[in-house]
Scaffold this motif. Structure first.
Motif, PDB file in Angstrom:
ATOM      1  N   ALA A  91      12.031  14.303   2.380  1.00 16.31           N
ATOM      2  CA  ALA A  91      12.871  13.161   2.022  1.00 16.31           C
ATOM      3  C   ALA A  91      12.026  11.898   1.918  1.00 16.31           C
ATOM      4  O   ALA A  91      11.501  11.406   2.911  1.00 16.31           O
ATOM      5  N   GLN A  92      11.901  11.378   0.682  1.00 21.99           N
ATOM      6  CA  GLN A  92      11.159  10.153   0.419  1.00 21.99           C
ATOM      7  C   GLN A  92      12.152   9.024   0.186  1.00 21.99           C
ATOM      8  O   GLN A  92      13.151   9.197  -0.503  1.00 21.99           O
ATOM      9  N   HIS A  93      11.860   7.870   0.768  1.00 24.45           N
ATOM     10  CA  HIS A  93      12.744   6.709   0.668  1.00 24.45           C
ATOM     11  C   HIS A  93      11.915   5.492   0.269  1.00 24.45           C
ATOM     12  O   HIS A  93      10.909   5.200   0.914  1.00 24.45           O
ATOM     13  N   LEU A  94      12.366   4.801  -0.769  1.00 21.56           N
ATOM     14  CA  LEU A  94      11.705   3.582  -1.226  1.00 21.56           C
ATOM     15  C   LEU A  94      12.598   2.398  -0.900  1.00 21.56           C
ATOM     16  O   LEU A  94      13.768   2.371  -1.288  1.00 21.56           O
ATOM     17  N   LEU A  95      12.057   1.431  -0.189  1.00 20.99           N
ATOM     18  CA  LEU A  95      12.783   0.223   0.201  1.00 20.99           C
ATOM     19  C   LEU A  95      11.925  -0.970  -0.216  1.00 20.99           C
ATOM     20  O   LEU A  95      11.197  -1.552   0.595  1.00 20.99           O
ATOM     21  N   GLU A  96      11.999  -1.308  -1.492  1.00 19.49           N
ATOM     22  CA  GLU A  96      11.149  -2.367  -2.025  1.00 19.49           C
ATOM     23  C   GLU A  96      11.418  -3.696  -1.330  1.00 19.49           C
ATOM     24  O   GLU A  96      12.569  -4.053  -1.063  1.00 19.49           O
ATOM     25  N   GLY A 121       7.100  -2.333   5.241  1.00 17.34           N
ATOM     26  CA  GLY A 121       6.571  -1.326   4.320  1.00 17.34           C
ATOM     27  C   GLY A 121       7.673  -0.771   3.432  1.00 17.34           C
ATOM     28  O   GLY A 121       8.801  -0.609   3.861  1.00 17.34           O
ATOM     29  N   ASP A 122       7.291  -0.489   2.201  1.00 20.82           N
ATOM     30  CA  ASP A 122       8.264  -0.034   1.211  1.00 20.82           C
ATOM     31  C   ASP A 122       8.621   1.445   1.321  1.00 20.82           C
ATOM     32  O   ASP A 122       9.621   1.885   0.752  1.00 20.82           O
ATOM     33  N   ALA A 140       7.581  12.089  10.641  1.00 18.15           N
ATOM     34  CA  ALA A 140       7.921  10.956   9.776  1.00 18.15           C
ATOM     35  C   ALA A 140       6.670  10.130   9.555  1.00 18.15           C
ATOM     36  O   ALA A 140       5.752  10.145  10.372  1.00 18.15           O
ATOM     37  N   ASP A 141       6.669   9.389   8.454  1.00 15.37           N
ATOM     38  CA  ASP A 141       5.545   8.535   8.141  1.00 15.37           C
ATOM     39  C   ASP A 141       6.067   7.290   7.440  1.00 15.37           C
ATOM     40  O   ASP A 141       7.086   7.342   6.752  1.00 15.37           O
ATOM     41  N   GLY A 142       5.381   6.193   7.627  1.00 13.19           N
ATOM     42  CA  GLY A 142       5.769   4.967   6.954  1.00 13.19           C
ATOM     43  C   GLY A 142       6.701   4.115   7.793  1.00 13.19           C
ATOM     44  O   GLY A 142       6.659   4.138   9.031  1.00 13.19           O
ATOM     45  N   VAL A 170      15.689   2.984   7.565  1.00 15.82           N
ATOM     46  CA  VAL A 170      17.110   3.360   7.496  1.00 15.82           C
ATOM     47  C   VAL A 170      17.978   2.221   8.023  1.00 15.82           C
ATOM     48  O   VAL A 170      18.967   1.840   7.388  1.00 15.82           O
ATOM     49  N   ALA A 171      17.607   1.642   9.152  1.00 16.83           N
ATOM     50  CA  ALA A 171      18.378   0.521   9.697  1.00 16.83           C
ATOM     51  C   ALA A 171      18.373  -0.658   8.727  1.00 16.83           C
ATOM     52  O   ALA A 171      19.407  -1.314   8.528  1.00 16.83           O
ATOM     53  N   GLU A 172      17.239  -0.923   8.111  1.00 15.45           N
ATOM     54  CA  GLU A 172      17.155  -2.014   7.146  1.00 15.45           C
ATOM     55  C   GLU A 172      17.998  -1.707   5.904  1.00 15.45           C
ATOM     56  O   GLU A 172      18.659  -2.594   5.358  1.00 15.45           O
TER      57      GLU A 172
END
Length: 168
Positions: free
Chosen positions: A105-110, A115-116, A147-149, A154-156
């Motif tokens: 599961a990859q998540h991008l949070l620009e 960290g994104d 997990a990494d990053g 998720v909270a954000e």
């Protein structure tokens, strides 16, 4: 009367339907297709995401969709892969099976200061039930491998969802 060939074909059809339903879980969240995602489950459904801090228990399907959508709608993009399916049929009940699957599961949070990118790997144990509408997940247990990053992503993302007033 069911022949051996008919039983074997039925088992293959069941296996394909089960794997497809588990795969639709990943597709539904990435597309933000909450109707597709909801259709993966029985109602109620037992969920266990406790390794990430969510309470395990039996919940109404709509509540599960609300919680997952609230978390994921705040991300810029996600990609959930569900490979390596192994289906074990219950020898005592032809309407039950377990589908073990890997999780990537990859998540991008620009724009996140922390960290994104957030990556989660592990597996799922999907307890499946044959219903009049087809195979559905009646119990799902997430097993986190690593997990990494940005582990606060998720909270954000939830905070972003709530700030935007996105259905959650």
């Amino acid at each position: 009367m069911t022949t051996d060939l008919e039983a074997r074909i039925r088992r293959l059809e069941d296996r394909v339907e089960i794997v497809e339903q588990v795969t639709k879980y990943a597709i539904g969240v990435d597309r933000r297709d909450w109707e597709l995602f909801a259709a993966c489950f029985t109602d109620p459904v037992y969920t266990d995401y406790s390794e990430l801090g969510s309470p395990a228990g039996s919940f109404a399907r709509d509540e599960v969709v609300r919680r997952i959508s609230e978390a994921l709608d705040g991300f810029t993009a996600t990609q959930h892969l569900s490979p390596n399916h192994v289906v074990e049929f219950d020898p005592d009940d032809p309407d039950r099976a377990i589908c073990h699957s890997a999780m990537y599961a990859q998540h991008l949070l620009e724009g996140s200061e922390r960290g994104d990118f957030y990556l989660l790997r592990g597996s799922y144990t999907n307890h499946m039930l044959r219903t009049p509408d087809g195979w559905r997940i009646e119990r799902i247990v997430q097993h986190v491998g690593w997990a990494d990053g940005n582990r606060g992503a998720v909270a954000e993302a939830v905070a972003r969802t709530r700030a935007k007033g996105i259905r959650g």
